[in-house]
Design an enzyme around this catalytic site. Sequence first.
Site, mmCIF file in Angstrom:
data_model
loop_
_atom_site.group_PDB
_atom_site.id
_atom_site.type_symbol
_atom_site.label_atom_id
_atom_site.label_comp_id
_atom_site.label_asym_id
_atom_site.label_seq_id
_atom_site.Cartn_x
_atom_site.Cartn_y
_atom_site.Cartn_z
ATOM 1 N N ARG A 33 1.048 -1.157 -0.355
ATOM 2 C CA ARG A 33 0.234 -0.337 -0.160
ATOM 3 C C ARG A 33 0.649 1.036 -0.029
ATOM 4 O O ARG A 33 0.628 2.588 0.638
ATOM 5 C CB ARG A 33 -1.230 0.182 1.172
ATOM 6 C CG ARG A 33 -2.116 -1.353 1.235
ATOM 7 C CD ARG A 33 -2.985 0.130 0.891
ATOM 8 N NE ARG A 33 -3.862 -1.463 0.406
ATOM 9 C CZ ARG A 33 -5.243 -1.379 0.895
ATOM 10 N NH1 ARG A 33 -5.545 -0.843 1.928
ATOM 11 N NH2 ARG A 33 -6.439 -2.197 1.006
ATOM 12 N N ARG A 37 -3.365 6.815 1.369
ATOM 13 C CA ARG A 37 -4.030 7.390 1.422
ATOM 14 C C ARG A 37 -3.247 8.681 2.812
ATOM 15 O O ARG A 37 -3.051 10.293 3.283
ATOM 16 C CB ARG A 37 -5.215 7.441 2.035
ATOM 17 C CG ARG A 37 -6.320 7.647 1.373
ATOM 18 C CD ARG A 37 -8.318 6.879 2.264
ATOM 19 N NE ARG A 37 -6.966 5.681 2.687
ATOM 20 C CZ ARG A 37 -8.392 4.673 3.762
ATOM 21 N NH1 ARG A 37 -9.242 5.796 3.660
ATOM 22 N NH2 ARG A 37 -8.355 3.591 3.716
ATOM 23 N N ARG A 46 -7.040 11.649 -6.261
ATOM 24 C CA ARG A 46 -7.953 10.883 -5.255
ATOM 25 C C ARG A 46 -8.968 11.740 -5.535
ATOM 26 O O ARG A 46 -10.331 11.641 -5.701
ATOM 27 C CB ARG A 46 -7.807 10.063 -4.119
ATOM 28 C CG ARG A 46 -8.827 10.008 -3.494
ATOM 29 C CD ARG A 46 -9.299 8.075 -4.080
ATOM 30 N NE ARG A 46 -9.908 7.498 -2.722
ATOM 31 C CZ ARG A 46 -10.869 8.107 -1.649
ATOM 32 N NH1 ARG A 46 -11.714 8.591 -2.747
ATOM 33 N NH2 ARG A 46 -11.910 6.937 -1.269
ATOM 34 N N ASP A 83 -7.521 -2.977 -7.156
ATOM 35 C CA ASP A 83 -8.001 -2.836 -6.229
ATOM 36 C C ASP A 83 -7.912 -4.815 -6.317
ATOM 37 O O ASP A 83 -8.527 -5.481 -7.922
ATOM 38 C CB ASP A 83 -8.789 -2.372 -4.914
ATOM 39 C CG ASP A 83 -9.457 -3.032 -4.411
ATOM 40 O OD1 ASP A 83 -8.415 -2.566 -3.359
ATOM 41 O OD2 ASP A 83 -9.871 -3.532 -4.371
ATOM 42 N N TYR A 158 -15.006 -12.222 0.671
ATOM 43 C CA TYR A 158 -15.798 -10.580 0.340
ATOM 44 C C TYR A 158 -17.250 -10.587 -0.817
ATOM 45 O O TYR A 158 -18.245 -10.775 -0.375
ATOM 46 C CB TYR A 158 -14.906 -9.898 -0.868
ATOM 47 C CG TYR A 158 -14.209 -8.668 0.233
ATOM 48 C CD1 TYR A 158 -14.100 -8.103 1.198
ATOM 49 C CD2 TYR A 158 -12.430 -9.075 0.038
ATOM 50 C CE1 TYR A 158 -13.517 -7.104 1.591
ATOM 51 C CE2 TYR A 158 -12.011 -8.786 1.129
ATOM 52 C CZ TYR A 158 -11.971 -7.671 2.186
ATOM 53 O OH TYR A 158 -11.316 -7.121 2.783
HETATM 54 O O1 1CP Z 1 0.104 0.431 -3.293
HETATM 55 C C1 1CP Z 1 -0.071 -0.409 -3.156
HETATM 56 O O2 1CP Z 1 0.120 -1.269 -1.904
HETATM 57 C C2 1CP Z 1 -1.730 -1.257 -4.496
HETATM 58 C C3 1CP Z 1 -2.502 -0.823 -3.876
HETATM 59 C C4 1CP Z 1 -4.094 -1.778 -3.141
HETATM 60 C C5 1CP Z 1 -4.152 -2.952 -3.078
HETATM 61 C C6 1CP Z 1 -1.885 -4.002 -3.198
HETATM 62 C C7 1CP Z 1 -5.340 -1.492 -3.011
HETATM 63 C C8 1CP Z 1 -5.536 0.033 -3.062
HETATM 64 N N1 1CP Z 1 -5.651 -2.353 -2.744
HETATM 65 C C9 1CP Z 1 -4.512 -3.451 -2.651
HETATM 66 C C10 1CP Z 1 -5.100 -4.715 -2.153
HETATM 67 C C11 1CP Z 1 -6.434 -4.589 -1.921
HETATM 68 N N2 1CP Z 1 -7.424 -4.521 -1.613
HETATM 69 C C12 1CP Z 1 -6.521 -6.421 -1.023
HETATM 70 C C13 1CP Z 1 -4.533 -6.984 0.023
HETATM 71 C C14 1CP Z 1 -3.982 -6.721 0.798
HETATM 72 C C15 1CP Z 1 -4.513 -6.028 2.104
HETATM 73 O O3 1CP Z 1 -4.772 -6.915 3.203
HETATM 74 O O4 1CP Z 1 -4.153 -5.072 2.512
HETATM 75 C C16 1CP Z 1 -7.438 -6.131 0.377
HETATM 76 C C17 1CP Z 1 -7.779 -6.915 1.589
HETATM 77 C C18 1CP Z 1 -8.382 -4.557 -0.656
HETATM 78 C C19 1CP Z 1 -9.747 -4.513 -0.140
HETATM 79 C C20 1CP Z 1 -9.747 -3.318 0.728
HETATM 80 N N3 1CP Z 1 -10.521 -2.178 -0.886
HETATM 81 C C21 1CP Z 1 -9.700 -2.554 1.472
HETATM 82 C C22 1CP Z 1 -9.949 -3.274 2.788
HETATM 83 C C23 1CP Z 1 -11.093 -3.743 3.174
HETATM 84 C C24 1CP Z 1 -11.044 -4.429 4.415
HETATM 85 O O5 1CP Z 1 -11.899 -5.755 4.334
HETATM 86 O O6 1CP Z 1 -10.521 -4.193 5.322
HETATM 87 C C25 1CP Z 1 -9.612 -1.534 1.290
HETATM 88 C C26 1CP Z 1 -10.082 -0.478 2.122
HETATM 89 C C27 1CP Z 1 -9.905 -1.239 0.183
HETATM 90 C C28 1CP Z 1 -9.855 0.087 -1.077
HETATM 91 C C29 1CP Z 1 -8.795 0.674 -1.430
HETATM 92 N N4 1CP Z 1 -7.878 -0.124 -1.764
HETATM 93 C C30 1CP Z 1 -6.686 0.012 -1.808
HETATM 94 C C31 1CP Z 1 -6.499 2.133 -1.492
HETATM 95 C C32 1CP Z 1 -4.909 3.093 -1.078
HETATM 96 C C33 1CP Z 1 -7.868 1.790 -0.786
HETATM 97 C C34 1CP Z 1 -8.244 3.405 0.110
HETATM 98 C C35 1CP Z 1 -9.253 3.567 -0.758
HETATM 99 C C36 1CP Z 1 -9.196 5.194 -0.458
HETATM 100 O O7 1CP Z 1 -8.928 5.755 -1.044
HETATM 101 O O8 1CP Z 1 -9.653 5.653 -0.289
#
Ligand code: 1CP
Length: 350
Positions: A33, A37, A46, A83, A158
């Site tokens: 990540r 943010r 964003r 994502d 999910y």
């Molecule tokens: O920089 C990077 O790493 C690339 C971007 C990336 C990756 C690899 C994002 C952007 N998401 C992911 C993978 C992802 N998404 C995972 C696997 C990694 C992990 O365990 O963290 C999972 C479980 C998700 C699902 C997801 N998408 C969540 C988690 C929800 C939960 O159940 O806890 C969330 C909050 C998102 C949204 C998201 N994806 C990425 C970002 C930066 C965000 C936040 C959104 C925003 O900008 O508001």
Amino acid sequence: MPTAPDLTALHDSLLMRTLRCEPTPRRPLWLMRQAGRYLPEYLQVRAAAGDFLTLVKTPAAASEVTLQPIERFGLDAAIIFSDILIVPDAMDLGLGFVTGEGPKLAKPLTADTVKTLSAPAADHYHYLYDAIALTRRDLPATVPLIGFAGAPFTLACYMIDGSGGAFWRTRAMYRADPALFHQILSITADAVATLLIGQLAAGCQTVMLFDSWGGLLADDQYETFSLQYIRRIIRQIKEKSDAPIIVFGRQCALSLAAIANSDAAAVGVDWQTSIASARKLTDGKVALQGNMDPAVLLTDTATITAEAQRILTNYGTSPGHIFNLGHGIDKNTPPENVAALVAAVKEHKI
Ligand code: 1CP
């Protein structure tokens, strides 16, 4: 005319050499990540995009935020901004992101809708391949680009529950109706293989599978409901590409040895498992990626430096360590703390 990537420079990069467990002058590092943010420049792009899914589906914007942490910190790998939930989105399960709450599917799977579920074709993800091509064009020649997807079990969580949490519906389903659950995993595995093969064809040098919720399974269920499908994806990729594959199972310590035997080049290690234990469990068969607790980045330079050195030293001197966090970076992380971590890891000579 887009410039062709410098394949020799990429092949010889710190990350790709480490994935082959070849010696390097120092350890490569990138952060899960790393785009997100905690970066003011991310928040700007964003906000301009309007919502998260639009950002993911706008190639120029997705590419811009992918490059931001490389430009700011000089990390050794980029991970394409996307994502794991683009697969259920392509399956038409009604993906939306609720600000402050995370992802939500409007049409989570039921026994009835599984009947019509199928693996989406590669062309559902054109926006992602375009973002990858743009990013590869603009990245330094020595910085590999990582593609990724969710592991089938994590995606199924999910797809069945509809949003994050304790995934009660999923945990009930694989006990009450394992055949139905296997059907979902099987279709999802084929969908993920298609997506990852497409990302490699579009310009990624390696791909990573995130099994972020694999730790919900007991160790003696992991093979049945997760790892066999991860292996199936790896097999399908290997029919088309020599690219190394990274597998990250969160809270899967008791399955690390089995994951290391999956034909993955590297295994991600969470922060609940020490890097020394992970090495013992995987017996030098694969590279390891990890594993600093992201909370350390909420402290100060001295604490961050000491913790980075502790992990680097505990891994030992053999090749095959990609420095990373044990899970995603927190949104409250001060960017200067990331800079301090990068400096500490880059100063450490094997
Ligand atoms: O920089 C990077 O790493 C690339 C971007 C990336 C990756 C690899 C994002 C952007 N998401 C992911 C993978 C992802 N998404 C995972 C696997 C990694 C992990 O365990 O963290 C999972 C479980 C998700 C699902 C997801 N998408 C969540 C988690 C929800 C939960 O159940 O806890 C969330 C909050 C998102 C949204 C998201 N994806 C990425 C970002 C930066 C965000 C936040 C959104 C925003 O900008 O508001």
